[in-house]
Design an enzyme around this catalytic site. Sequence first.
Site, short mmCIF file in Angstrom:
data_model
loop_
_atom_site.label_atom_id
_atom_site.label_comp_id
_atom_site.label_asym_id
_atom_site.label_seq_id
_atom_site.Cartn_x
_atom_site.Cartn_y
_atom_site.Cartn_z
N GLU A 49 3.17 -6.80 -5.29
CA GLU A 49 2.22 -7.54 -3.85
C GLU A 49 0.96 -7.62 -4.47
OE1 GLU A 49 3.19 -8.03 -0.88
OE2 GLU A 49 5.40 -7.29 -1.28
N TYR A 132 -1.85 -3.85 4.34
CA TYR A 132 -0.56 -4.64 4.31
C TYR A 132 0.17 -4.17 2.92
CZ TYR A 132 1.99 -8.11 1.98
OH TYR A 132 3.17 -8.53 1.26
N ASP A 150 0.63 -9.64 6.63
CA ASP A 150 -0.24 -10.66 5.62
C ASP A 150 -0.23 -11.95 6.54
OD1 ASP A 150 2.01 -12.00 5.64
OD2 ASP A 150 2.04 -12.00 3.46
#
Length: 361
Positions: A49, A132, A150
């Site tokens: 991520e 996020y 996102d």
Amino acid sequence: MQLIMNTMERPESTIVSTIQTELLHWYARYQRDLPWRKDQDPYKVWVSEIMLQQTRVNTVIPYFNRFIERFPTIIDLANASDDDVVKMWEGLGYYSRVRNLHSAVKEVADKYGGKVPDQIEEISRLKGIGPYTAGAILSIAYQRKVPAVDGNVMRVYSRIFALYDDIAIPATRKKMEAIGDVLIPEHAPGDFNQALMELGATICTPTSPQCLFCPVSSVCEANEQELQDELPQKKKAKAPTPVSVRFAWIESGHSVFLVKRPDKGLLAGMWSLPTFDQEDPSAELDQYLLTRRWTVQSREVEAKIDHVFSHRHWFIEIERIKLDQVPIECGENEEWLDINSIYQKAFPNVYRKAISVMKKQ
Ligand code: SF4
């Protein structure tokens, strides 16, 4: 089809169940085979991520594989030196990401015995983990019902629900998270979040959404009203500010002088050529050479390149400066390196570009 949203922005229950069912079926069938999806290891989800922020999936894949091969566990990464870690990130850009990741991983090793926290309060306190990333790790690795909003998800929600809110402002993200709270199913929060991101990345793309192949087209307002081109709404970002910059390629025999950039600011802590970007970069460089008391044999601007960052556009002149003597003294965070070994260091792309140009001259 008329989508009804009440004052709490709660989609109707039939629409909720359609979105959940269709999206999860579609994801089960069409999800891309990505290396970080092979298991739900929170450390790997975390690394992927962070890498995927501002970077395309295809670029990330080889970096992710190399990084995990080099640092297979959170403890391996926590014990690695800063230079080793940055070297494995070299070329990916936005280096504050890897510095924050490294520092947060050390904290996880020290404070949580190497186990990534599974509570929102704890994980959100780690460096570099915003709402996020916290949502992505908690939902994918720990199956917690937490939204992970996102840019892809905001685009999909804006279109499905015909929302005209500016997706560049924080209040819109909050609104999208509230929608996520309603939409995410208890039984598959990780898959649902990933399905939304995947839909945004592969079908509901910014400029040419493929509504014909979209699993939620039957409940999508943008599809119904042909609003795809209008949504999402996003205020135009300011153009990057142009800045005149001078790089000094200072050489002595076969060695080149390198410096580490300051710990804060653009490209913090990265190896670089001496860089001058104040009002008069050339005068700044003159002053720099004077204070060093080096004997300069020759100076010449040999190349011009430019590089765009998110907020700045550097117009760079690279000056070759040949010294008479072989300087032996170096300060902290400075180094003379043989030109043939220069790539031992990790450089941001702009300096790699400059080095490659100068090596060819
Ligand atoms: S129907 Fe079209 S606009 Fe709506 S979510 Fe699907 S791809 Fe996006």
